[in-house]
Motif scaffolding. Structure first.
Motif, mmCIF file in Angstrom:
data_model
loop_
_atom_site.group_PDB
_atom_site.id
_atom_site.type_symbol
_atom_site.label_atom_id
_atom_site.label_comp_id
_atom_site.label_asym_id
_atom_site.label_seq_id
_atom_site.Cartn_x
_atom_site.Cartn_y
_atom_site.Cartn_z
ATOM 1 N N ILE A 104 -30.426 6.741 31.234
ATOM 2 C CA ILE A 104 -31.410 7.730 31.686
ATOM 3 C C ILE A 104 -32.742 7.063 32.044
ATOM 4 O O ILE A 104 -33.077 6.002 31.538
ATOM 5 N N ASP A 105 -33.471 7.719 32.938
ATOM 6 C CA ASP A 105 -34.789 7.237 33.362
ATOM 7 C C ASP A 105 -35.810 7.693 32.325
ATOM 8 O O ASP A 105 -36.219 8.850 32.311
ATOM 9 N N SER A 106 -36.199 6.778 31.447
ATOM 10 C CA SER A 106 -37.027 7.157 30.312
ATOM 11 C C SER A 106 -37.869 5.980 29.844
ATOM 12 O O SER A 106 -37.349 4.886 29.614
ATOM 13 N N LYS A 107 -39.171 6.219 29.679
ATOM 14 C CA LYS A 107 -40.047 5.170 29.159
ATOM 15 C C LYS A 107 -39.664 4.801 27.725
ATOM 16 O O LYS A 107 -39.759 3.638 27.329
ATOM 17 N N ILE A 108 -39.257 5.802 26.958
ATOM 18 C CA ILE A 108 -38.856 5.530 25.576
ATOM 19 C C ILE A 108 -37.618 4.651 25.543
ATOM 20 O O ILE A 108 -37.547 3.674 24.785
ATOM 21 N N MET A 109 -36.618 4.962 26.375
ATOM 22 C CA MET A 109 -35.401 4.153 26.376
ATOM 23 C C MET A 109 -35.678 2.748 26.914
ATOM 24 O O MET A 109 -35.075 1.771 26.451
ATOM 25 N N ASP A 110 -36.612 2.622 27.849
ATOM 26 C CA ASP A 110 -37.012 1.290 28.310
ATOM 27 C C ASP A 110 -37.600 0.487 27.155
ATOM 28 O O ASP A 110 -37.317 -0.709 27.006
ATOM 29 N N LEU A 111 -38.407 1.159 26.327
ATOM 30 C CA LEU A 111 -39.005 0.495 25.167
ATOM 31 C C LEU A 111 -37.942 0.123 24.139
ATOM 32 O O LEU A 111 -37.976 -0.972 23.552
ATOM 33 N N VAL A 112 -36.998 1.026 23.915
ATOM 34 C CA VAL A 112 -35.906 0.748 22.971
ATOM 35 C C VAL A 112 -35.145 -0.507 23.390
ATOM 36 O O VAL A 112 -34.847 -1.382 22.566
ATOM 37 N N LYS A 113 -34.859 -0.611 24.666
ATOM 38 C CA LYS A 113 -34.125 -1.782 25.167
ATOM 39 C C LYS A 113 -34.950 -3.051 25.009
ATOM 40 O O LYS A 113 -34.450 -4.098 24.595
ATOM 41 N N ARG A 114 -36.232 -2.933 25.319
ATOM 42 C CA ARG A 114 -37.107 -4.118 25.305
ATOM 43 C C ARG A 114 -37.444 -4.558 23.885
ATOM 44 O O ARG A 114 -37.391 -5.748 23.560
ATOM 45 N N GLU A 115 -37.796 -3.609 23.034
ATOM 46 C CA GLU A 115 -38.274 -3.948 21.694
ATOM 47 C C GLU A 115 -37.151 -4.255 20.704
ATOM 48 O O GLU A 115 -37.337 -5.040 19.782
ATOM 49 N N TYR A 116 -36.005 -3.615 20.898
ATOM 50 C CA TYR A 116 -34.950 -3.730 19.884
ATOM 51 C C TYR A 116 -33.688 -4.405 20.403
ATOM 52 O O TYR A 116 -32.660 -4.415 19.724
ATOM 53 N N GLY A 117 -33.780 -4.947 21.606
ATOM 54 C CA GLY A 117 -32.668 -5.742 22.116
ATOM 55 C C GLY A 117 -31.445 -4.941 22.494
ATOM 56 O O GLY A 117 -30.324 -5.451 22.464
ATOM 57 N N LEU A 118 -31.649 -3.686 22.875
ATOM 58 C CA LEU A 118 -30.530 -2.857 23.300
ATOM 59 C C LEU A 118 -30.492 -2.815 24.817
ATOM 60 O O LEU A 118 -31.472 -2.451 25.456
#
Length: 202
Positions: A104-118
């Motif tokens: 999904i197009d989401s700033k939160i999910m972008d952060l999740v991927k970047r910060e937590y390696g997902l």
């Protein structure tokens, strides 16, 4: 940073008594369905991060949130929180198929991927969740939220208040409870932590 006063009420009787006391100040009641996610390796939980979809009032709208770095002491909770609205249809699809969260197009999910390696191909899993009935009151300049939280293993009761001066506001709320003989104690863990423990606090 979200800062809240959180006081746990003893039982349904204490909840009802406080509801009666606050009834002149009632503004709205919200039905919340909270659904939580992680990946198969529990990368979020192991880093004290919580990814949640919250559906309001029988799926009238939905909010995606990420909470991180929580602390709780003397009934005062501090946690980093990000929120954004998500179309109900998209959120429902993610509950049914958690892997869609990575797409999904989401700033939160972008952060999740970047910060937590997902990554986009991460194996997201749905952890389940619980329902919360939240009555909202405006009392002495404070926004009080009286919660009845229905877990799969029992029901708990809590009053919360988001605050810029939590020590002062905690004292005000404690005064209200004490004046009306309502038994309470300081909340020690979040609702999510209670959910994951599988049992109500002692």
């Amino acid at each position: 940073m979200e800062v809240e006063v959180k006081l746990r009420l003893k039982d349904s009787s204490a909840h009802q008594k406080l509801s009666d006391v606050l009834s002149p100040y009632h503004k709205q009641t919200l039905i919340q369905e909270n659904i939580f996610f992680d990946d198969k390796e529990s990368k979020l939980s192991s880093n004290l991060a919580v990814l949640r979809l919250r559906f309001y009032n029988l799926n009238s709208y939905c909010v995606l949130s990420l909470k991180a770095k929580p602390t709780m002491s003397d009934g005062i909770s501090r946690v980093q929180e990000l929120e954004e609205s998500l179309p109900v249809s998209t959120a429902t699809a993610c509950v049914e198929k958690p892997s869609l969260l990575g797409e999904i197009d989401s700033k939160i999910m972008d952060l999740v991927k970047r910060e937590y390696g997902l990554g986009e191909n991460s194996d997201f899993v749905c952890l389940g969740g619980f329902k919360n009935v939240r009555a909202v009151y405006e009392w002495r300049g404070l926004k009080l939220e009286l919660d009845e939280t229905i877990f799969p293993f029992g029901t708990s009761y809590e009053i919360e208040c988001e605050s810029l001066e939590p020590e002062r506001d905690r004292k005000l709320i404690e005064g209200l409870l004490q004046e009306n003989g309502i038994e309470y104690e300081y909340s020690e863990v979040s609702k999510f932590a209670v959910f994951r423990s599988g049992k109500l606090p002692d």
